[in-house]
Design a protein around this motif. Sequence first.
Motif, PDB file in Angstrom:
ATOM      1  N   ALA A 128       4.265 -21.385  25.782  1.00  0.00           N
ATOM      2  CA  ALA A 128       3.713 -21.008  24.477  1.00  0.00           C
ATOM      3  C   ALA A 128       3.880 -19.529  24.192  1.00  0.00           C
ATOM      4  O   ALA A 128       3.666 -19.082  23.056  1.00  0.00           O
ATOM      5  N   MET A 129       4.279 -18.739  25.195  1.00  0.00           N
ATOM      6  CA  MET A 129       4.465 -17.307  24.993  1.00  0.00           C
ATOM      7  C   MET A 129       5.858 -16.965  24.492  1.00  0.00           C
ATOM      8  O   MET A 129       6.197 -15.788  24.334  1.00  0.00           O
ATOM      9  N   PHE A 130       6.696 -17.974  24.246  1.00  0.00           N
ATOM     10  CA  PHE A 130       8.007 -17.775  23.641  1.00  0.00           C
ATOM     11  C   PHE A 130       7.924 -18.052  22.143  1.00  0.00           C
ATOM     12  O   PHE A 130       7.116 -18.870  21.689  1.00  0.00           O
ATOM     13  N   THR A 131       8.772 -17.399  21.359  1.00  0.00           N
ATOM     14  CA  THR A 131       8.885 -17.719  19.937  1.00  0.00           C
ATOM     15  C   THR A 131       9.534 -19.098  19.798  1.00  0.00           C
ATOM     16  O   THR A 131      10.204 -19.583  20.721  1.00  0.00           O
ATOM     17  N   PRO A 132       9.347 -19.766  18.652  1.00  0.00           N
ATOM     18  CA  PRO A 132      10.013 -21.059  18.445  1.00  0.00           C
ATOM     19  C   PRO A 132      11.527 -20.977  18.649  1.00  0.00           C
ATOM     20  O   PRO A 132      12.135 -21.905  19.187  1.00  0.00           O
ATOM     21  N   ARG A 133      12.155 -19.879  18.224  1.00  0.00           N
ATOM     22  CA  ARG A 133      13.596 -19.731  18.403  1.00  0.00           C
ATOM     23  C   ARG A 133      13.951 -19.697  19.881  1.00  0.00           C
ATOM     24  O   ARG A 133      14.912 -20.335  20.324  1.00  0.00           O
ATOM     25  N   ALA A 134      13.165 -18.963  20.660  1.00  0.00           N
ATOM     26  CA  ALA A 134      13.420 -18.882  22.094  1.00  0.00           C
ATOM     27  C   ALA A 134      13.163 -20.219  22.773  1.00  0.00           C
ATOM     28  O   ALA A 134      13.908 -20.628  23.683  1.00  0.00           O
ATOM     29  N   GLN A 135      12.120 -20.923  22.358  1.00  0.00           N
ATOM     30  CA  GLN A 135      11.819 -22.238  22.940  1.00  0.00           C
ATOM     31  C   GLN A 135      12.982 -23.201  22.731  1.00  0.00           C
ATOM     32  O   GLN A 135      13.349 -23.970  23.629  1.00  0.00           O
TER      33      GLN A 135
ATOM     34  N   SER B   1      -1.121 -13.920  17.572  1.00  0.00           N
ATOM     35  CA  SER B   1      -1.684 -14.127  18.908  1.00  0.00           C
ATOM     36  C   SER B   1      -1.215 -13.080  19.910  1.00  0.00           C
ATOM     37  O   SER B   1      -1.496 -13.198  21.103  1.00  0.00           O
ATOM     38  N   GLY B   2      -0.497 -12.051  19.454  1.00  0.00           N
ATOM     39  CA  GLY B   2       0.009 -11.018  20.348  1.00  0.00           C
ATOM     40  C   GLY B   2       1.519 -11.034  20.417  1.00  0.00           C
ATOM     41  O   GLY B   2       2.192 -11.675  19.603  1.00  0.00           O
ATOM     42  N   LEU B   3       2.081 -10.348  21.400  1.00  0.00           N
ATOM     43  CA  LEU B   3       3.532 -10.307  21.571  1.00  0.00           C
ATOM     44  C   LEU B   3       4.044 -11.640  22.104  1.00  0.00           C
ATOM     45  O   LEU B   3       3.472 -12.223  23.028  1.00  0.00           O
ATOM     46  N   LEU B   4       5.132 -12.122  21.519  1.00  0.00           N
ATOM     47  CA  LEU B   4       5.815 -13.326  21.992  1.00  0.00           C
ATOM     48  C   LEU B   4       7.215 -12.949  22.459  1.00  0.00           C
ATOM     49  O   LEU B   4       7.857 -12.055  21.893  1.00  0.00           O
ATOM     50  N   ILE B   5       7.701 -13.634  23.482  1.00  0.00           N
ATOM     51  CA  ILE B   5       9.036 -13.378  24.020  1.00  0.00           C
ATOM     52  C   ILE B   5      10.069 -14.041  23.115  1.00  0.00           C
ATOM     53  O   ILE B   5      10.061 -15.267  22.942  1.00  0.00           O
ATOM     54  N   ASP B   6      10.960 -13.244  22.553  1.00  0.00           N
ATOM     55  CA  ASP B   6      12.012 -13.794  21.703  1.00  0.00           C
ATOM     56  C   ASP B   6      13.340 -13.891  22.447  1.00  0.00           C
ATOM     57  O   ASP B   6      14.116 -14.815  22.229  1.00  0.00           O
ATOM     58  N   LYS B   7      13.595 -12.931  23.357  1.00  0.00           N
ATOM     59  CA  LYS B   7      14.805 -12.961  24.179  1.00  0.00           C
ATOM     60  C   LYS B   7      14.479 -12.388  25.554  1.00  0.00           C
ATOM     61  O   LYS B   7      13.660 -11.480  25.689  1.00  0.00           O
ATOM     62  N   ALA B   8      15.128 -12.928  26.576  1.00  0.00           N
ATOM     63  CA  ALA B   8      15.019 -12.387  27.939  1.00  0.00           C
ATOM     64  C   ALA B   8      16.392 -12.544  28.581  1.00  0.00           C
ATOM     65  O   ALA B   8      16.753 -13.614  29.068  1.00  0.00           O
ATOM     66  N   LYS B   9      17.178 -11.469  28.558  1.00  0.00           N
ATOM     67  CA  LYS B   9      18.560 -11.508  29.036  1.00  0.00           C
ATOM     68  C   LYS B   9      18.680 -10.744  30.343  1.00  0.00           C
ATOM     69  O   LYS B   9      18.237  -9.611  30.469  1.00  0.00           O
ATOM     70  N   ALA B  10      19.263 -11.403  31.361  1.00  0.00           N
ATOM     71  CA  ALA B  10      19.405 -10.781  32.671  1.00  0.00           C
ATOM     72  C   ALA B  10      20.500  -9.717  32.639  1.00  0.00           C
ATOM     73  O   ALA B  10      21.646  -9.996  32.282  1.00  0.00           O
ATOM     74  N   ALA B  11      20.141  -8.484  33.030  1.00  0.00           N
ATOM     75  CA  ALA B  11      21.124  -7.404  33.144  1.00  0.00           C
ATOM     76  C   ALA B  11      21.723  -7.370  34.541  1.00  0.00           C
ATOM     77  O   ALA B  11      22.859  -6.938  34.731  1.00  0.00           O
ATOM     78  N   SER B  12      20.954  -7.798  35.544  1.00  0.00           N
ATOM     79  CA  SER B  12      21.453  -7.870  36.920  1.00  0.00           C
ATOM     80  C   SER B  12      20.636  -8.882  37.702  1.00  0.00           C
ATOM     81  O   SER B  12      19.510  -9.207  37.339  1.00  0.00           O
ATOM     82  N   ARG B  13      21.232  -9.348  38.796  1.00  0.00           N
ATOM     83  CA  ARG B  13      20.585 -10.326  39.681  1.00  0.00           C
ATOM     84  C   ARG B  13      21.116 -10.129  41.086  1.00  0.00           C
ATOM     85  O   ARG B  13      22.322 -10.014  41.293  1.00  0.00           O
ATOM     86  N   SER B  14      20.203 -10.079  42.063  1.00  0.00           N
ATOM     87  CA  SER B  14      20.628  -9.869  43.457  1.00  0.00           C
ATOM     88  C   SER B  14      19.585 -10.426  44.395  1.00  0.00           C
ATOM     89  O   SER B  14      18.448 -10.735  43.984  1.00  0.00           O
ATOM     90  N   ASN B  15      19.957 -10.555  45.664  1.00  0.00           N
ATOM     91  CA  ASN B  15      18.982 -10.946  46.672  1.00  0.00           C
ATOM     92  C   ASN B  15      18.070  -9.755  46.969  1.00  0.00           C
ATOM     93  O   ASN B  15      18.507  -8.606  46.929  1.00  0.00           O
ATOM     94  N   CYS B  16      16.801 -10.030  47.280  1.00  0.00           N
ATOM     95  CA  CYS B  16      15.854  -8.963  47.572  1.00  0.00           C
ATOM     96  C   CYS B  16      16.246  -8.230  48.855  1.00  0.00           C
ATOM     97  O   CYS B  16      16.766  -8.838  49.787  1.00  0.00           O
TER      98      CYS B  16
END
Length: 338
Positions: free
Chosen positions: A251-258, A323-338
């Motif tokens: 529910a914390m995503f915008t309808p477009r993001a969902q 209801s506050g800030l909603l997540i519209d986009k979340a794009k990965a800039a990098s990904r690695s093992n810890c």
Amino acid sequence: MFDADEDAVVKLTVLTCEEGQMTGSGFLVEPDVVVTAAHVVAGAGAISVQTPGDDVVTAVVLGTDPSTDTALVRLETPVDVTPLELAEEVPSRGSELAVLGYPLGAYTVRIARGVVAGLPMPVDYGDQQVARAFTTDAATNAGNSGGPVVDERGMVIGLLSGGREWADAEQTRPVEGTNYVIPIPDVRSGVEQWSNLEGTDNAGCGKDPDPEAPDLEPSHPADEPVAATIANMLNAHGEAINRGDYESAFAMFTPRAQESLGGLRAWGDALDQSYWTEVEVLEAVETDVGATARVALQTEDLTDNGERCTAFVLNYTFVLSDSGLLIDKAKAASRSNC
């Protein structure tokens, strides 16, 4: 008065199954105990609290009373601020007051001045009935609920409960200059009744807490209210994911993001046995419609071969809603093992 009291006024981000995300205000009466409105935390699955000092802390409900619209929550970690003092009674009509809180998604504490306008009376909100509340003409909006109402000395004389609406032929509008405040004797009764309780895990979507879920550790740059607000809402988002409350988290995503995520079931299935362990807001910028942020996130996944830790850097775009800030986009800039 404002300078003395503002550090004890907090912003709550609450996730529920029925309402999704909700934001409200509250105030500290002990270093780890917050008073807020019962309707703000009703059915809470995850509660994250942000202080003006930009602490972000997870909280659990100690007790609620819908008839006085009062609730108490306990912070998992105490904060170093001076709690507010409770007055003995409500001043007479015409006495000046101020409402402190976080209306309309505000990143910092706002103040609204007014007077004690009317004597205590029963209030029927439709889905909730309050035994008694006095009225004020102070201007309040969504997000003020649960915030303290104080006198000129800074003493709490009540808790902001809400306003009323009237409907004409075309639309429903708020009643101007009439907002309801729970009087301090009723607030004090709840504090005395619940403050010694330990609290239990929040209700969530009917799910029990996962014993494998790690504690989430949010962080953000100092003295940046926008970054603290984002850390606060992402803390609630991650806590919901960790306990398997995917409906609340979704529910914390915008309808477009969902829609772009393929819907709740597909998104939730992809997260099964995945937990958030660390979230750090590296930088954040306020925009005309919300905010953007660069966020470092660590997750822990339970696989057939054991545990796997993954580190991400994500670029978030947020849109401000009622209801506050909603997540519209979340794009990965990098990904690695810890």
